[in-house]
Design an enzyme around this catalytic site. Sequence first.
Site, PDB file in Angstrom:
ATOM      1  N   LYS A   1      -8.745  19.732  -8.850  1.00  0.00           N
ATOM      2  CA  LYS A   1      -9.364  19.495 -10.055  1.00  0.00           C
ATOM      3  C   LYS A   1     -10.096  20.435 -10.942  1.00  0.00           C
ATOM      4  CE  LYS A   1     -10.259  14.636  -8.666  1.00  0.00           C
ATOM      5  NZ  LYS A   1     -11.069  13.501  -7.950  1.00  0.00           N
TER       6      LYS A   1
ATOM      7  N   LYS B   1      -7.400   3.249  -3.465  1.00  0.00           N
ATOM      8  CA  LYS B   1      -8.818   3.497  -2.901  1.00  0.00           C
ATOM      9  C   LYS B   1      -9.208   2.724  -1.690  1.00  0.00           C
ATOM     10  CE  LYS B   1      -9.976   6.399  -6.293  1.00  0.00           C
ATOM     11  NZ  LYS B   1     -10.579   7.584  -5.848  1.00  0.00           N
TER      12      LYS B   1
ATOM     13  N   ASP C   1     -10.228  16.783  -1.295  1.00  0.00           N
ATOM     14  CA  ASP C   1     -10.667  16.631  -2.911  1.00  0.00           C
ATOM     15  C   ASP C   1     -11.949  17.199  -2.837  1.00  0.00           C
ATOM     16  OD1 ASP C   1     -11.552  15.716  -5.426  1.00  0.00           O
ATOM     17  OD2 ASP C   1     -11.017  13.732  -5.144  1.00  0.00           O
TER      18      ASP C   1
ATOM     19  N   GLU D   1      -6.914  10.852   1.671  1.00  0.00           N
ATOM     20  CA  GLU D   1      -7.763  11.921   0.934  1.00  0.00           C
ATOM     21  C   GLU D   1      -9.118  11.610   0.998  1.00  0.00           C
ATOM     22  OE1 GLU D   1      -6.780  11.522  -3.276  1.00  0.00           O
ATOM     23  OE2 GLU D   1      -8.333  12.592  -3.981  1.00  0.00           O
TER      24      GLU D   1
ATOM     25  N   GLY E   1      -7.274  13.550 -10.782  1.00  0.00           N
ATOM     26  CA  GLY E   1      -8.038  13.134 -12.100  1.00  0.00           C
ATOM     27  C   GLY E   1      -9.377  12.646 -12.310  1.00  0.00           C
TER      28      GLY E   1
ATOM     29  N   ASP F   1      -7.262   6.973  -0.892  1.00  0.00           N
ATOM     30  CA  ASP F   1      -8.497   8.012  -0.931  1.00  0.00           C
ATOM     31  C   ASP F   1      -9.836   7.212  -0.672  1.00  0.00           C
ATOM     32  OD1 ASP F   1     -10.050   9.776  -2.036  1.00  0.00           O
ATOM     33  OD2 ASP F   1      -9.417   9.610  -4.225  1.00  0.00           O
TER      34      ASP F   1
ATOM     35  N   LYS G   1      -1.691   5.572  -5.219  1.00  0.00           N
ATOM     36  CA  LYS G   1      -2.789   5.932  -4.247  1.00  0.00           C
ATOM     37  C   LYS G   1      -3.730   4.871  -4.539  1.00  0.00           C
ATOM     38  CE  LYS G   1      -6.729   8.875  -5.531  1.00  0.00           C
ATOM     39  NZ  LYS G   1      -6.955  10.078  -6.132  1.00  0.00           N
TER      40      LYS G   1
ATOM     41  N   SER H   1      -3.574   5.981  -9.536  1.00  0.00           N
ATOM     42  CA  SER H   1      -4.675   5.858  -8.772  1.00  0.00           C
ATOM     43  C   SER H   1      -5.020   4.491  -9.056  1.00  0.00           C
ATOM     44  CB  SER H   1      -5.792   6.952  -8.974  1.00  0.00           C
ATOM     45  OG  SER H   1      -6.826   6.598  -8.098  1.00  0.00           O
TER      46      SER H   1
HETATM   47  O1  OSB Z   1     -11.333  10.655  -5.929  1.00  0.00           O
HETATM   48  O2  OSB Z   1      -9.695  11.347  -7.077  1.00  0.00           O
HETATM   49  C1  OSB Z   1     -10.691  10.896  -7.138  1.00  0.00           C
HETATM   50  C2  OSB Z   1     -11.559   8.672 -10.074  1.00  0.00           C
HETATM   51  C3  OSB Z   1     -12.796   9.121 -10.297  1.00  0.00           C
HETATM   52  C4  OSB Z   1     -13.480   9.819  -9.300  1.00  0.00           C
HETATM   53  C5  OSB Z   1     -12.843  10.465  -8.351  1.00  0.00           C
HETATM   54  C6  OSB Z   1     -11.510   9.910  -8.296  1.00  0.00           C
HETATM   55  C7  OSB Z   1     -10.870   9.380  -9.315  1.00  0.00           C
HETATM   56  C8  OSB Z   1      -9.303   8.946  -9.085  1.00  0.00           C
HETATM   57  C9  OSB Z   1      -8.765   8.223 -10.147  1.00  0.00           C
HETATM   58  O3  OSB Z   1      -8.860   8.678  -8.152  1.00  0.00           O
HETATM   59  C10 OSB Z   1      -7.862   9.538 -11.150  1.00  0.00           C
HETATM   60  C11 OSB Z   1      -7.615   9.163 -12.428  1.00  0.00           C
HETATM   61  O4  OSB Z   1      -6.841   8.218 -12.574  1.00  0.00           O
HETATM   62  O5  OSB Z   1      -8.058   9.906 -13.481  1.00  0.00           O
HETATM   63 MG    MG Z   2      -9.942  11.881  -4.700  1.00  0.00          MG
END
Ligand code: OSB
Ligand code: MG
Length: 369
Positions: free
Chosen positions: A263, A164, A239, A214, A291, A189, A162, A136
């Site tokens: 999660k 953001k 999510d 996402e 994550g 995401d 992925k 991510s």
């Molecule tokens: O939305 O999945 C998410 C990190 C912090 C809060 C929300 C998210 C995320 C990530 C990173 O996308 C996930 C990771 O690498 O642990």
């Molecule tokens: Mg997410």
Amino acid sequence: MRIEEITIRHLKMPMKAPFTTSFGTVAEKELLLLEVKDASGTIGWGETVAFVAPWYTEETLKTTWHMLEDFLMPALLHKDIAHPDEVSTLFGSIRRNGMAKASIEGAVWDIYAQQTKQSLAHALGGSKDLIDVGISVGIQSSTEKLLELIKDYVEKGYKRVKVKIKPGYDVEVIRAIRAAFPNLPLMADANSAYTLNDIEVLQQLDAFNLLMIEQPLAADDIIDHAKLQKQLKTPICLDESITSLEDARKAIELGSCGVINIKIGRVGGITEAKKIHDYCQQHAIPVWCGGMLEAGIGRAHNIALTALSNFVLPGDTAGSSHYWYEDIVTPEIIVEDGHIRVPQSIGIGYKPNLDIIDKLTISKKVYKG
Ligand code: OSB
Ligand code: MG
């Protein structure tokens, strides 16, 4: 087992690079580490995933501590339990607060796996030896920087990328990534940054062959996501909106998503995560493990969960060295060719490193009830 003593440590871990989403930036990770001891002396470990501020969902590090101290530990300490599934029953009268619940329940699963002499993955019913790992990537200061990072991840073998997105940092960014990496398994995401008013922007993303998008809409929504999904070709992955099996059932019935990110913290523990996994499998909805910038204990739990068969899409659990200079477990969690090997040894398969944990601990409290 009967839990007799719980030590809570508050850790602060420096990150190699800040992680930015549509809701904010995490530059240093704070977490609570739970060392949970049962009457026979077996120790299980749990980790909270809530951030310091309530950006992602409503829980924070302080609310998780409050819930643990005032409600969850009193409900669990000195009670006889035969199986970790009973923890959610003991917590049954306490509403929501999934991240607080999951931290203690994960430690109970760890103890259960040790006492039944099996790996946590096996105890959960998982049978994979290897799990697929994606990455991510946070919001970057420039597209050049983002493309450079993605190139590095592709070379390292990650199975999907992925990125953001947020309003104003979306279609052009995705277009640039697609131009540079035409065949990359890619997804975006939004962490709830859009509304139905943005439908035209979101429809433009259909042109880029994304695996999924996402959580485009509100963190507590499944109705508008169902409306959006009808007008998008790209599958929506939920999510934030999925906090329980009931949420998953309703979202699937409504057609709010084609994929679910599970999660453990967000859904209140491994038992609930397993139920969502099983329900999705029965309804042909693929899942993957999300994550929360976890340290080694949370990462180990994610790896064990991902060994279940309907985790068919690469997850966000990277190796220890992706975020941390030094992780809190040994051996370090490593990714090779885009895979993590699921530990087959008894318990979570990684040992907490107390020297490193002590170094990162800013406060500590022991509870005996
Ligand atoms: O939305 O999945 C998410 C990190 C912090 C809060 C929300 C998210 C995320 C990530 C990173 O996308 C996930 C990771 O690498 O642990
Ligand atoms: Mg997410």
